[in-house]
Motif scaffolding. Structure first.
Motif, mmCIF file in Angstrom:
data_model
loop_
_atom_site.group_PDB
_atom_site.id
_atom_site.type_symbol
_atom_site.label_atom_id
_atom_site.label_comp_id
_atom_site.label_asym_id
_atom_site.label_seq_id
_atom_site.Cartn_x
_atom_site.Cartn_y
_atom_site.Cartn_z
ATOM 1 N N ILE A 96 -3.858 -4.625 4.214
ATOM 2 C CA ILE A 96 -2.624 -5.265 4.664
ATOM 3 C C ILE A 96 -2.609 -6.771 4.405
ATOM 4 O O ILE A 96 -1.607 -7.316 3.955
ATOM 5 C CB ILE A 96 -2.371 -4.972 6.155
ATOM 6 N N PRO A 97 -3.720 -7.513 4.654
ATOM 7 C CA PRO A 97 -3.683 -8.954 4.371
ATOM 8 C C PRO A 97 -3.341 -9.280 2.922
ATOM 9 O O PRO A 97 -2.769 -10.335 2.640
ATOM 10 C CB PRO A 97 -5.117 -9.402 4.719
ATOM 11 N N ILE A 98 -3.686 -8.386 1.989
ATOM 12 C CA ILE A 98 -3.336 -8.614 0.583
ATOM 13 C C ILE A 98 -1.827 -8.570 0.413
ATOM 14 O O ILE A 98 -1.233 -9.418 -0.256
ATOM 15 C CB ILE A 98 -4.011 -7.562 -0.320
ATOM 16 N N LEU A 99 -1.181 -7.587 1.046
ATOM 17 C CA LEU A 99 0.265 -7.447 0.915
ATOM 18 C C LEU A 99 1.009 -8.576 1.609
ATOM 19 O O LEU A 99 2.083 -8.976 1.177
ATOM 20 C CB LEU A 99 0.716 -6.105 1.504
ATOM 21 N N PHE A 100 0.430 -9.097 2.695
ATOM 22 C CA PHE A 100 1.105 -10.117 3.480
ATOM 23 C C PHE A 100 0.502 -11.498 3.278
ATOM 24 O O PHE A 100 0.542 -12.335 4.170
ATOM 25 C CB PHE A 100 1.070 -9.739 4.959
ATOM 26 N N ASP A 101 -0.058 -11.719 2.110
ATOM 27 C CA ASP A 101 -0.645 -13.021 1.793
ATOM 28 C C ASP A 101 0.439 -14.081 1.882
ATOM 29 O O ASP A 101 1.435 -14.036 1.164
ATOM 30 C CB ASP A 101 -1.231 -12.977 0.370
ATOM 31 N N ASN A 102 0.252 -15.042 2.783
ATOM 32 C CA ASN A 102 1.262 -16.080 2.968
ATOM 33 C C ASN A 102 1.443 -16.975 1.756
ATOM 34 O O ASN A 102 2.382 -17.753 1.669
ATOM 35 C CB ASN A 102 0.905 -16.954 4.183
ATOM 36 N N ASN A 103 0.524 -16.906 0.798
ATOM 37 C CA ASN A 103 0.672 -17.695 -0.419
ATOM 38 C C ASN A 103 1.667 -17.070 -1.379
ATOM 39 O O ASN A 103 2.016 -17.640 -2.402
ATOM 40 C CB ASN A 103 -0.676 -17.834 -1.129
ATOM 41 N N VAL B 43 7.446 -1.767 0.220
ATOM 42 C CA VAL B 43 6.477 -2.821 0.552
ATOM 43 C C VAL B 43 7.166 -4.184 0.582
ATOM 44 O O VAL B 43 6.943 -4.995 1.483
ATOM 45 C CB VAL B 43 5.318 -2.829 -0.459
ATOM 46 N N GLN B 44 8.013 -4.448 -0.410
ATOM 47 C CA GLN B 44 8.739 -5.716 -0.444
ATOM 48 C C GLN B 44 9.658 -5.863 0.763
ATOM 49 O O GLN B 44 9.769 -6.939 1.350
ATOM 50 C CB GLN B 44 9.550 -5.811 -1.740
ATOM 51 N N MET B 45 10.299 -4.765 1.145
ATOM 52 C CA MET B 45 11.195 -4.811 2.289
ATOM 53 C C MET B 45 10.420 -5.009 3.595
ATOM 54 O O MET B 45 10.864 -5.736 4.491
ATOM 55 C CB MET B 45 12.018 -3.528 2.361
ATOM 56 N N MET B 46 9.256 -4.381 3.697
ATOM 57 C CA MET B 46 8.426 -4.549 4.890
ATOM 58 C C MET B 46 7.967 -5.995 5.002
ATOM 59 O O MET B 46 7.996 -6.598 6.077
ATOM 60 C CB MET B 46 7.228 -3.607 4.847
ATOM 61 N N ARG B 47 7.539 -6.579 3.871
ATOM 62 C CA ARG B 47 7.091 -7.970 3.876
ATOM 63 C C ARG B 47 8.255 -8.909 4.186
ATOM 64 O O ARG B 47 8.097 -9.919 4.873
ATOM 65 C CB ARG B 47 6.456 -8.307 2.528
ATOM 66 N N TYR B 48 9.439 -8.552 3.676
ATOM 67 C CA TYR B 48 10.638 -9.349 3.954
ATOM 68 C C TYR B 48 10.928 -9.360 5.455
ATOM 69 O O TYR B 48 11.189 -10.412 6.048
ATOM 70 C CB TYR B 48 11.831 -8.761 3.195
ATOM 71 N N ALA B 49 10.854 -8.170 6.082
ATOM 72 C CA ALA B 49 11.118 -8.077 7.522
ATOM 73 C C ALA B 49 10.123 -8.914 8.311
ATOM 74 O O ALA B 49 10.486 -9.567 9.292
ATOM 75 C CB ALA B 49 11.062 -6.617 7.965
ATOM 76 N N CYS B 50 8.853 -8.909 7.887
ATOM 77 C CA CYS B 50 7.834 -9.686 8.583
ATOM 78 C C CYS B 50 8.031 -11.186 8.380
ATOM 79 O O CYS B 50 7.984 -11.968 9.329
ATOM 80 C CB CYS B 50 6.444 -9.264 8.107
ATOM 81 N N ASN B 51 8.263 -11.588 7.139
ATOM 82 C CA ASN B 51 8.418 -13.009 6.837
ATOM 83 C C ASN B 51 9.665 -13.612 7.478
ATOM 84 O O ASN B 51 9.699 -14.790 7.808
ATOM 85 C CB ASN B 51 8.465 -13.236 5.323
#
Length: 228
Positions: free
Chosen positions: A132-139, A196-204
């Motif tokens: 998960i940290p790879i997918l949600f890398d803040n960089n 995955v992109q949508m999940m990261r979008y919701a989190c960010n």
């Protein structure tokens, strides 16, 4: 009576495949039908009617191995797939989980392997929490924005913190038909963005519920701030 899950293990390394079989053979409801070396020619002998799930053990995530997985998916579109290999880049991970049902690291426990199998059979997807940290890398910020209504944002946040549309409907006091309509509108607005992109979008965008940390160890499993 629970239906037996028939598993075929495709491997690069026989020792690891034999270890998987030894573990799964002791689990009720799981049956390993065969071990087969990763090779497109060998896979032609596989009877899809005898297989519910392929566990694909790969020594590494190379271009050749990705092409092999793609070929396998095209040959057996109705069978679910779990890839087991090593760590990889965010780009490769995003691509792989768009074509398979699950991905986990070889360093995961036997309990995690069993959990992955059941999650894939029941819910169609699984992702090892260590990835998960790879997918949600803040960089790596999402380079897109979606013009969602307030209700659509509520629907999107609940999509990743509930198990079924019925739960979303109950929480928002709307019908399941209305939930499906909102989800259809969200997908239309998001264009070709994958889950995955949508999940990261919701989190960010901080769309998740306030009592949740916006880093999900799996799409439908999330940590609460109070640790419960």
């Amino acid at each position: 009576m629970t239906k037996q899950i028939n598993i075929s293990i495709l491997y690069d390394q026989l020792l690891i495949a034999e270890g998987f079989k030894a573990i799964l053979s002791n689990v009720n409801g799981l049956h390993v039908s065969k071990l087969t070396e990763n090779n497109a020619k060998y896979n032609q002998s596989i009877n899809p009617l005898e297989i519910d799930l392929f566990i694909i053990e790969l020594s590494d995530i190379s271009k050749q191995n990705i092409e092999y997985v793609n070929c396998l998916r095209e040959s057996f579109p109705n069978q679910k797939t779990l890839v087991v290999s090593g760590s990889l880049t965010r780009e490769l991970l995003e691509y792989l989980i768009s074509i398979v049902n699950g991905y986990m690291l070889r360093t995961c426990s036997s309990e995690k392997l069993i959990l992955a199998i059941h999650e894939i059979i029941e819910n169609d997807n699984f992702l090892c929490s260590q990835l998960i940290p790879i997918l949600f890398d803040n960089n790596h910020k999402n380079g897109f924005n979606i013009d969602l209504t307030k209700r659509e944002k509520e629907i999107l946040s609940l999509l990743y913190t509930t198990n079924h549309n019925s739960e979303i409907a109950e929480i928002l006091n709307i019908s399941q038909t209305t939930v499906r309509t909102h989800l259809k509108n969200i997908r239309h607005k998001s264009g070709n963005k994958n889950e995955v992109q949508m999940m990261r979008y919701a989190c960010n965008k901080n769309l998740l519920k306030e009592n949740c940390i916006p880093l999900c160890p799996n799409c439908r499993f999330y940590y609460k701030k109070n640790g419960k």
